[in-house]
Write an enzyme that holds these catalytic residues in place. Structure first.
Site, mmCIF file in Angstrom:
data_model
loop_
_atom_site.group_PDB
_atom_site.id
_atom_site.type_symbol
_atom_site.label_atom_id
_atom_site.label_comp_id
_atom_site.label_asym_id
_atom_site.label_seq_id
_atom_site.Cartn_x
_atom_site.Cartn_y
_atom_site.Cartn_z
ATOM 1 N N SER A 39 0.855 -1.178 0.000
ATOM 2 C CA SER A 39 0.000 0.000 0.000
ATOM 3 C C SER A 39 0.886 1.221 0.000
ATOM 4 O O SER A 39 1.970 1.210 0.582
ATOM 5 C CB SER A 39 -0.874 -0.020 1.251
ATOM 6 O OG SER A 39 -1.231 1.284 1.630
ATOM 7 N N ARG B 255 -24.194 -4.673 -44.549
ATOM 8 C CA ARG B 255 -23.129 -4.169 -43.649
ATOM 9 C C ARG B 255 -23.741 -3.158 -42.716
ATOM 10 O O ARG B 255 -24.417 -2.223 -43.157
ATOM 11 C CB ARG B 255 -21.984 -3.519 -44.439
ATOM 12 C CG ARG B 255 -20.804 -3.079 -43.520
ATOM 13 C CD ARG B 255 -19.517 -2.889 -44.301
ATOM 14 N NE ARG B 255 -19.408 -3.964 -45.261
ATOM 15 C CZ ARG B 255 -18.939 -3.833 -46.498
ATOM 16 N NH1 ARG B 255 -18.471 -2.664 -46.892
ATOM 17 N NH2 ARG B 255 -18.913 -4.859 -47.326
#
Lengths: 454, 454, 454, 454
Positions: C279, C318
């Site tokens: 930490s 498409r």
């Protein structure tokens, strides 16, 4: 006072009566009671509880005897529906056989009952989805076969590109439905697995008899017995949810196409239902109801699948919240999938195809839709880049002068130096520029022949 | 035959009877009929239709007269519930006043009725959510006030970090609920907007009287009249859906904390409901039912919100599929939000706090939880990096030897060259290392004093 | 000026260098160029374009020659990256062989190149995910084997329920990873399909040679040739996305368990990496980095999968928008899946198991965790309902008096009328109440033996 | 070796260089370093650390000195980027001022730095989105004004309904963008909040000076100081994410409309960019690039928002996984929102409107589009139900005989008994049936006049 009776009409859009029957509140309770009865019978078979107790439990395991509103109220207090249902069942058994009452839910935990009941409901309902998909495939195959030579504009990014056939479009739908049906059936098969493990998944409450009870229980319910309980390992269920979600997408894609083909300005195909589809304001409107339903399902499914995926990180031996989130999500997903499959089946069955309009639309661009055709021919003579440039110039010219592409090309000496007028005109015939469209349709029809056989 | 009667117990988890009443199938139909009646009355007021027709429509606009199952069946055929409902209403009016029947749904379109009815249902149901959130805020404020000095371990990434107070944790909940309530109320206010535009949103069917009808209609229904109809502009509705989804997340975060505090090994706080929460298999279990519900809601909401967002790209003047996807998603979102708010209200009301256990848990690490405290003091003398290293070394040593951090530090001459034993021990007192915790609690209590007043 | 160089550290959490290499910008461009080169070679093989042209195209198809920033800028203008890349490639070819330049991208469309390149990148990257999962399975199997007798509390809804073994927990992980690996490998196999269809999916630009080109192209790229192009039928890709998403959930569930086991107050197992995990503020903290990563992946994946599902309703030949949404979503999904698999592999490899703490935690409830055990025995004598009640009463009594469950039971004459003190005490021994835990572990180890073999 | 250099062209679709600059890897690191420097300066101001230390930290806080690849690698090990960045910064400071190095990151925690840096990046980037939206609003207002009388077909469920004006459509866009811009700006304002709380959110490492440091820090960074830290209360951030997601939906709806209007068969409006938008295969194609981008953004955003919502249930004082999931999701959401806003701005700027085509399309149905108009008139004479029936019959007749609706109506004696030929023909004039369209446009223009002022 509260009056939840009846079906909300807003929910009815996805409604398929046969599916609803499998997933109705009453059916949910009956499925849980079926599991409780089968547990008792499996245990009696092995000698853990008396046969008479099992018989008494079976005979009391009738959802019609349960006050659903009361059960719902108690569920919110107890945290799951099995706890109050076991109380109810115990009381119901006790009324006829007080000693049997003590054997209700013997060695089981709430999750065994809830998860297995869910699996039973999936087994009952999802074949109807598969059957709707088969209907849809059959109709799609019919369109593919009938329209193998029906020329229409191909469209990319919503603009006309080069010609295709309606048969090819339908073959694409058929192919997707075919794959979808196989994937969904396989996922259903994979999820039909018994959940039975007791409090923490060790079956410890049954001493060393647990696995034998599980085997008998699986046999009675017709479910596969897994190597180990899956209380907090939800991957099978999630894979099944994904298969349902994908199925909605497959149907949604077809619905998207139909909704676009049915536009007033396109008019190439549209669903003409025997009834319904009108507008409350406009007498002339024929709404694409099936497409609306399938598109709505395809819009709802991704969020429901995401919920199932999000719910996977369940804590230790039973999840808090994640498991509970599945209860309403999973049936909702079946309902929208069934709605989508039915809608697409109906849309394809009632689809009217306007071949003349397709051909007319192909002519809208005065040949632009075949620009690539002539580009490719010219490219063989002067190279692709130059050909592309000449044809692009001709399309601009034609657009400015509202002329046809043929006229514009013929007016360009660079082009006519390499292509004859006849070559140009032949190339600008849609039928001559369909490539492998027929082959693709034939392949799809052959691949899915079993599906499309009536 | 189909028997959908009653509430599915699996859905009952989120159930709040007062909310359910506003969203029941019958209530949905009544809301649509209320809109039809108000349209007729607004039009009569302006003189577009006869007063008698409006009166006849109002008197027939009673959901108790509607066969919900039939309506549901017709909805699936017609594509929306308003079309068959208008047919029903027209017949019902005609039975008493045949000339009035022709004025039903005058100048309106299905979407006007469906959207406005949805808005009316939101107005009826969401204040209940706000009220549940207020209850929750009041309870959270109570905990913050009572436990302003109750020391407990702060935890980051699920490991004990430095001390906090339970008051601070509750103040964090209060603060989030407070913001949430304001945001939800604001979003509700923004969404209470009339939808009225006719077929394509021009009100053309009413000639030039449309805007006046809309004004009267808005006044009758108590809804704001927008500058222009919003048929396919769904942003207001989506913002409201986002507010509900965020509210579920706020409740889910509190539920997450409670579920973790209630773990057998932590035991610092847990919901002790007067009834319910038992296990069907284990007599000793007290399940965190409310936390389950709120976490389930927080798991469901993101998918529902995503659906609302996905549905926004609606086509032209009325969407195909996107609009339809909202119909079931929006009420579901209200239901889970109401369930979450109620669950958190109840959890906070019935939350038992074990201060002794909090203190005992603080001692579990033999001082590690105050490693930062002593690091900061040492850092003032030897710099942060060196201090960090010495304390890290001491924690390793203490862990290996199962000693306390104080002992390990005192055994390090580098440390004791700079810190006295008393300084070390004072620094390792949790109460002495709470920083601004009290101030933060006071600020939150002051900010939300109006909410937490009884 | 813009400086996008380098990797954003916030993205690095999921980073797996081997996977990143397959999905880097440069790799994406190279994959597209590989497809362009293979198209040219396949066409040359059949005689459609000159061999020399194909050779020239192959030799220019080198991503190191492409200015990525310029390409990116042009992509935003042209609407897809293939259009500017073809321009670049054409120029590069022209520099060495001006006549060959005209054969670049011959008969192909942008989607052929983009989709096939995506498939190639999946083929390159996903086996690394499978391999990470195999590592994870191997480690899980090791834990299952080693801890087949390690007793620990089972936990449901985060509260201690009945005892399990750590071996059983690890066997559950193994089983899920095993299924996951099979499902992901199968999905990968299904998605390795060539995309080649030209402008509208008919291959018309190649005359009647299209299917032969496709066959040669598939052979060259090692991809299956589908019955027909799949430009707007995205179900295969979506199924693959679902498999990746499910894999993240499987890893996330394991991470959830580890993160909970590693809590300061539980301390039964935790990842102890050789480095990292500290930490920035607290020297004593050992963060569960791998669990953070896998849980983050499991939080991200559902939204990404939902996007893929939402994108399915692609228009005609498409899609507009739907197709484009996949481009960034699909690789992102691979990245998070790879990150999750690697994280879980590492977490299981470096998992330290504290057997003493497990046993100590089992004792925390002074026997409550075995309440079911004694209930079942008592139930055999006095029926389940009465037994449940007596034991529930005893747990309350024991809780009030801080006594053990054994003491409370022995003080109840109704209990001792049916159970001896020895029976009670034997039943309250965790080892005696493990049911089929060992069998389940053995089954899982047998099932996945091939996976866990080193 | 790994070569992530450069931008992936597939990501470039959403790319907005000005936004990318704010969110680039280098910018992310600089934002974190800016926070570290400001913390040091705020602490120096109050006298907690020496002024010289703060100056040394500021001067070393330069992202150009950081090896991004190394940082990325360490991030994956340490679990967040701040830990290795603090190491780097400490070393960099130490090189010039060894005693200052000890004051780096004094009293802060990783989350303080990461969250505040994220907020700073939002502040830098999102005003560009707002500015793009303003451009879009200005263009929409221009269209609304210019086309206030341009008649076109209104379309519901993709079929022509009754006439509208293009001005009205553009006014609907303008109105939605206007609301969106206000909502996004308000959400941005709400999220510009400092995160500073230290390890567990108490600022304990700073003794009693924490709140003063926070005040100074907020002032230096120009961020509001909240009542209490918000480490695990993520609602503000989520509300902001929702605002971005809704903005994508607003843009997506406009893009949907444009993509449909631009269809070859509709051709009423289309984006004509000065460059780009071509097809790699078809010289005649003009792809709707902007619409593709905005629709892709609208497809991506819901999943990203769902992730942010799912991530809300963060544990205790810092979440494990949930927090980490935000890191990549939040910037991605900004990127797609910026892409959508820019795309819509460009689409509206370059939108070519074909008024002739609009009018021609109105005629396609030979009057059907005005069926409602004549129904309403007839309804005044014979009641709504009968009128609806007569007109429906006429539309069927007209369709069968390819006649106009006027001809069909005139051929029906029931109709002509109540309506004259002149009345029928006048009613079938689109300009005469626009209702309040003009008023609505004027209202929208007035409401958003400030936005559309140049």
């Amino acid at each position: 006072v509260s009056d939840p009776t009846g079906v909300d009409p807003k929910h009815a859009l996805f409604s398929d009566p046969a599916v609803d029957d499998c997933l109705s509140p009453r059916a949910s309770v009956q499925a849980m009671l079926d599991v409780e009865a089968a547990i008792a019978e499996a245990e009696a078979e092995i000698g853990i509880i008396p046969d008479a107790a099992a018989a008494a439990i079976r005979s009391a395991a009738d959802a019609r005897l349960v006050d659903l509103d009361m059960l719902a109220g108690e569920t919110a207090v107890d945290g799951n529906p099995v706890i109050p249902l076991v109380r109810h069942l115990t009381r119901a058994v006790a009324r006829n056989n007080s000693s049997a009452a003590g054997y209700v839910h013997w060695g089981a935990t709430s999750q065994d009952v809830l998860d297995t009941a869910m699996v039973l409901q999936l087994r009952a309902s999802v074949p109807l989805v598969l059957s709707r998909l088969q209907d849809a495939a059959r109709s799609a195959a019919g369109h593919a076969r009938r329209h193998i030579e029906t020329v229409m504009p191909g469209r990319t990014l919503l603009a006309q590109a080069t010609p295709v056939t309606f048969g090819l479009k339908a073959a694409g739908w058929l192919d997707a439905i075919g794959r979808d049906r196989i994937a969904l059936a396989a996922a259903l098969d994979e999820v039909l697995v018994l959940q039975f493990g007791g409090a923490s998944g060790t079956m410890a409450a049954l001493g060393d008899a647990g696995p034998r009870v599980a085997d008998r229980l699986g046999a009675r319910l017709g479910l596969r017995v897994p190597d180990l309980p899956w209380h907090s390992q939800r991957d099978r269920l999630v894979r099944f949810a994904c298969a349902l979600g994908t199925s909605c997408g497959v149907c949604g894609k077809i619905a998207r196409d139909i909704s676009l083909l049915a536009q007033t300005e396109v008019g190439e195909a549209f669903e003409l239902r025997p009834t319904g589809g009108g507008s409350s304001a406009m007498p002339h409107k024929r709404n694409q109801v099936s497409a609306s339903i399938a598109l709505a399902a395809a819009t709802r499914a991704p969020g429901l699948v995401a919920t199932m995926l999000s719910a996977m990180t369940q804590e230790h031996e039973r999840g808090i919240g994640g498991w509970h989130a599945e209860w309403t999500t999973m049936p909702e997903l079946v309902i929208v999938s069934a709605g989508a499959a039915r809608a697409i089946g109906e849309a394809l069955e009632h689809l009217v195809v306007d071949e003349e309009r397709m051909r007319a639309n192909l002519g809208l661009t005065r040949g632009f839709v075949l620009a690539e055709a002539v580009t490719m021919l010219l490219a063989e003579r002067i190279g692709r880049a130059d050909a592309y440039q000449r044809v692009e110039r001709a399309t601009r010219l034609a657009a400015d002068q509202r002329a046809s592409l043929a006229e514009a090309l013929i007016s360009d000496p660079t082009v006519t130096a390499h292509l004859t007028r006849e070559e140009i005109e032949e190339r600008l015939t849609p039928e001559a520029y369909l490539g492998a469209a027929r082959l693709f349709v034939e392949r799809a029809l052959a691949r899915w022949a079993p599906l499309s056989a009536s």
